[in-house]
Design an enzyme around this catalytic site. Structure first.
Site, PDB file in Angstrom:
ATOM      1  N   PRO A   2       4.873  45.355  36.236  1.00 25.62           N
ATOM      2  CA  PRO A   2       5.243  46.272  35.134  1.00 25.62           C
ATOM      3  C   PRO A   2       5.928  45.492  34.007  1.00 25.62           C
ATOM      4  CG  PRO A   2       5.986  47.107  37.267  1.00 25.62           C
ATOM      5  CD  PRO A   2       5.535  45.700  37.486  1.00 25.62           C
ATOM      6  N   GLU A   3       5.427  45.667  32.803  1.00 22.32           N
ATOM      7  CA  GLU A   3       6.001  45.020  31.628  1.00 22.32           C
ATOM      8  C   GLU A   3       6.911  46.021  30.914  1.00 22.32           C
ATOM      9  OE1 GLU A   3       5.414  41.915  30.631  1.00 22.32           O
ATOM     10  OE2 GLU A   3       3.536  41.284  31.535  1.00 22.32           O
ATOM     11  N   HIS A  91       5.447  52.192  52.142  1.00 23.24           N
ATOM     12  CA  HIS A  91       6.083  51.504  51.014  1.00 23.24           C
ATOM     13  C   HIS A  91       6.871  52.434  50.092  1.00 23.24           C
ATOM     14  CE1 HIS A  91       3.764  48.138  52.381  1.00 23.24           C
ATOM     15  NE2 HIS A  91       2.625  48.635  51.955  1.00 23.24           N
ATOM     16  N   ARG A 110       5.403  45.177  47.515  1.00 18.70           N
ATOM     17  CA  ARG A 110       5.840  43.779  47.659  1.00 18.70           C
ATOM     18  C   ARG A 110       7.353  43.640  47.779  1.00 18.70           C
ATOM     19  NH1 ARG A 110       2.514  40.056  43.637  1.00 18.70           N
ATOM     20  NH2 ARG A 110       3.618  38.501  44.873  1.00 18.70           N
ATOM     21  N   ARG A 152      13.338  23.584  18.256  1.00 25.70           N
ATOM     22  CA  ARG A 152      12.739  23.854  19.562  1.00 25.70           C
ATOM     23  C   ARG A 152      11.283  23.400  19.566  1.00 25.70           C
ATOM     24  NH1 ARG A 152      15.732  27.462  22.652  1.00 25.70           N
ATOM     25  NH2 ARG A 152      14.256  26.822  24.257  1.00 25.70           N
TER      26      ARG A 152
END
Ligand code: ZN
Length: 271
Positions: A2-3, A91, A110, A152
């Site tokens: 999930p973002e 789960h 997971r 950077r």
């Protein structure tokens, strides 16, 4: 995984059923998440009323009168609002039942997700206190990104995916935002021009906001193994479109590996 847009979609999807309602019961079936769930959690939450549901980076913050539950979905976690009668599946690790008969249920095959309780300001919690600015906040703007990139040498794509620079810009959104801003993913961060820093912050905000809006309007009960809201995929310019014509110039979209992640881009449109 999930973002940020999926987490924000989840937050919006669950908030209505939680805020203002009292916890009637808490059931933890498996405490072994990324960190063990505290033994006191059930007793702490029972009979408390949810005051708000907020988000910081990819954490969902459920606030009660005496503290805050800090949730993370990990790699495969999802939160759903269900009726109390729904039998738990494999789960389904914990339930928070409300006095309305609705249940907040956490599912995570997971088990990289987490649930922490804090009585203090959640933004001072060790998980949250060092997080960089939110991409959709006014703190993340051209001036901030331009300054942060000076000196950077790292590639700009890896730079914007660094959660110490800005939180929640995952691989899909980084590729898409760089395309929209016309910035090549391998450009050294320090070579970003002031104008590009402006275009890139605008593009990051736009691509995340679009994904949130699409998820928010079509996927109330969102679960997607790739973490991509289904309708958003149709709008992608470059992500997983290698070999297909660029939607802007028709040149083939290219793919390469960068920092162990796949990067998709159009060499004709991005400099
Ligand atoms: Zn192109």
């Amino acid at each position: 995984m999930p973002e940020l847009p999926e987490v924000e979609t989840t937050r919006r999807g669950i908030a209505h059923d939680l805020v203002g309602h009292r916890v009637s019961d808490v059931v933890v079936r498996d405490r072994r998440l990324r960190w063990p769930i505290a033994a006191h959690l059930e007793a702490t939450l029972r009979h408390q009323t949810v005051r708000s549901v907020d988000r910081r980076a990819k954490y969902i913050l459920i606030r009660f009168d005496t503290g805050t539950l800090i949730l993370h979905l990990g790699m495969s976690g999802s939160l759903r609002i269900i009726d109390a009668a729904s039998a738990p599946r494999l789960h389904d690790h914990w339930d928070i039942s409300l006095d309305t008969g609705r249940v907040l249920r956490f599912h995570d095959p997971r088990r990289f997700g987490s649930a922490h309780w804090t009585n203090a300001d959640p933004h001072q919690h060790p998980l949250l206190k060092r997080l960089a600015p939110e991409p959709l906040s006014s703190a993340f703007d051209a001036t901030y990104l331009f300054r942060a990139t000076r000196k950077r040498a790292v590639a700009i794509k890896q730079f914007i995916m660094n959660s110490q620079v800005v939180v929640g810009v995952g691989n899909i959104y980084a590729s898409e935002a760089l395309f929209r801003a016309g910035v090549a993913p391998r450009r050294a961060a320090r070579r970003l021009t002031r104008a590009q820093a402006g275009d890139l912050t605008v593009a990051i905000k736009a691509v995340l906001a679009e994904a949130i809006n699409i998820g928010g309007t079509t996927l109330r009960d969102y679960v997607n193994p790739q973490g991509i809201p289904g309708y958003f995929r149709q709008r992608l310019f470059v992500y997983e479109r290698q070999g297909q014509p660029c939607r802007r110039c028709r040149a083939p979209v290219k793919k390469f590996t960068q920092g162990q992640r796949s990067t998709f881009w159009c060499p004709a449109c991005q400099r």
